[in-house]
Scaffold this motif. Sequence first.
Motif, short mmCIF file in Angstrom:
data_model
loop_
_atom_site.label_atom_id
_atom_site.label_comp_id
_atom_site.label_asym_id
_atom_site.label_seq_id
_atom_site.Cartn_x
_atom_site.Cartn_y
_atom_site.Cartn_z
N GLY A 141 -20.80 -12.82 -0.81
CA GLY A 141 -19.96 -13.60 -1.52
C GLY A 141 -19.43 -13.17 -2.89
O GLY A 141 -20.13 -11.91 -3.33
N TYR A 142 -18.54 -13.50 -3.33
CA TYR A 142 -17.89 -13.09 -4.92
C TYR A 142 -19.02 -13.44 -5.87
O TYR A 142 -19.57 -14.47 -5.66
CB TYR A 142 -16.44 -13.69 -5.01
N ARG A 143 -19.22 -12.45 -6.84
CA ARG A 143 -20.10 -12.49 -7.73
C ARG A 143 -19.69 -11.44 -9.01
O ARG A 143 -19.23 -10.39 -8.71
CB ARG A 143 -21.52 -12.26 -7.52
N ARG A 144 -19.62 -12.03 -10.25
CA ARG A 144 -19.30 -11.09 -11.17
C ARG A 144 -20.38 -10.99 -12.04
O ARG A 144 -20.84 -11.88 -12.63
CB ARG A 144 -17.94 -11.70 -11.89
N ASN A 198 -18.97 -7.92 -7.47
CA ASN A 198 -19.39 -8.00 -5.99
C ASN A 198 -18.07 -8.67 -5.34
O ASN A 198 -17.93 -9.86 -5.48
CB ASN A 198 -20.69 -9.00 -5.70
N LEU A 199 -17.48 -7.86 -4.55
CA LEU A 199 -16.22 -8.38 -3.93
C LEU A 199 -16.26 -8.59 -2.48
O LEU A 199 -16.77 -7.59 -1.84
CB LEU A 199 -15.14 -7.59 -4.23
N PRO A 200 -15.93 -9.88 -1.80
CA PRO A 200 -16.25 -9.46 -0.23
C PRO A 200 -15.41 -8.50 0.35
O PRO A 200 -14.13 -8.38 -0.10
CB PRO A 200 -15.76 -10.97 0.09
N LEU A 201 -15.65 -8.12 1.37
CA LEU A 201 -14.69 -7.23 2.10
C LEU A 201 -13.51 -7.52 2.41
O LEU A 201 -12.43 -7.03 2.48
CB LEU A 201 -15.56 -6.66 3.32
N TRP A 206 -16.99 -0.35 -15.54
CA TRP A 206 -17.44 -1.57 -14.50
C TRP A 206 -17.47 -0.78 -12.98
O TRP A 206 -16.88 0.39 -13.01
CB TRP A 206 -16.33 -2.71 -14.40
N SER A 207 -17.99 -1.32 -12.29
CA SER A 207 -18.41 -0.86 -10.79
C SER A 207 -18.06 -2.00 -9.79
O SER A 207 -17.89 -3.08 -10.15
CB SER A 207 -19.67 -0.48 -10.46
N VAL A 208 -17.63 -1.58 -8.53
CA VAL A 208 -17.31 -2.44 -7.62
C VAL A 208 -18.11 -2.19 -6.22
O VAL A 208 -18.58 -1.13 -6.03
CB VAL A 208 -15.97 -2.47 -7.09
N ARG A 209 -18.91 -3.42 -5.94
CA ARG A 209 -19.61 -3.36 -4.80
C ARG A 209 -18.85 -4.35 -3.41
O ARG A 209 -18.71 -5.31 -3.95
CB ARG A 209 -21.00 -3.52 -4.92
#
Length: 430
Positions: free
Chosen positions: A411-414, A420-423, A403-406
């Motif tokens: 907004g949050y999205r998986r 996709n994680l908000p700052l 898995w990767s993180v951006r």
Amino acid sequence: MYRTALEQLQKWKEKKRRKPLIIRGARQVGKTWLMKEFGKCAYEKTVYINFDSNDRMKKLFEESMEVERLVTGMELYAGYKIEPESTLLIFDEVQEVPKALSALKYFNEDAPQYQIICAGSLLGVALHQGTSFPVGKVEFLDLYPLSYFEFLTAMGKAEYVSLLRKGDFGMADAFRKDYVDLLKYYYFIGGMPEVVQAFVDSRDFNEVREIQQRILAAYEQDFSKHAPNEAVPRIRMLWNSIPQQLARENKKFIYGLIKEGARAKEYELAMLWLTDCGLVHKIHRVTVPNLPLKAYEDLKAFKLFLVDVGLLSCMVGLRRDVLLDGNELFKEFKGALTEQYVLQQFMTIKGINVYYWTADRGTAEVDFVVDNGMDVVPVEVKAEVNLQAKSLRVYQDKFHPKWSVRTSMAGYRREEKLLNLPLWAVGLLE
């Protein structure tokens, strides 16, 4: 002010095989306050000894290492009996008396019932000067500036942190503007406790800058006072080059930006001094993202970050209105602040190692790769809502991470293999 480190100290207190504890961290991150606050909350009595300009205590530790004699001397100094189970012994600025550091070995071996916490602003520097260190006889706790979540709590927004920790992103998104505004405040104010407390009390951005400038001036004085004379000019030049290094799109540290023709060898001591003080974080490139990442680090390629995002924005003279109100001219440096912020949150997470990755020819770069002992997780950092991440795609195609993180202002999205994680929720990566 609430610090999560208080919970770590409580766990240390409850351990059966507890060793003397050393708190490491840069000057002004709140080590003394933390030790005293813990003593106040968790013990009946606290004996606080500051070894800076304390001739009586220096003499006590210089003359003998016999634990019984040391305890008697400290009882006379404190004016009351030291009961091992209910008294906390605090040794502050312990690097000023190397024998006090050495004494921790004897407390651990001969009198483990005594509960001792130590700290010193320039402890890392002292250890490199040949101080006799009780290897294996002490434990460590690393203290950093307040994280964004701790900052929210200090600002009276503890329920905002609870919301994120519950994973209720639907509700959190309704308050997205508050999270973003407070994050911009954090970019300006940072996490140095004195600065945060002043802002909480006065809501005065000018006072924030005055205190930050005072802290930066104190660091400069430390260079002159404690570093070897021949290294001081180079420490200053290297330190002052960091904002310029981070402003570049490729943030790899370039010695030529310090001074034309500068070589790594000339700045080795300066670099070591700044990292030992905890004033800079050195993040190395990895050639291949395999476990353990340390085995694949490229020692010649690294990025340098400061101890605190607020101090970085102060060093470059960033104005409050430019940061908070948005300004077209501010685009370039926004990436530097955002990366500094994310790295700062990573530093507070125990049990991870942080690096970055670039392709051999520099055609792609992933801002951070994190090793938690089980997986290597790539983390792409975006300053705004733009979700295009070409480098991350190159990395994914090449290495197929689980898995990767951006992280961005979006907004949050998986997705299947991408988070996709908000700052403003980056602290949840823990």
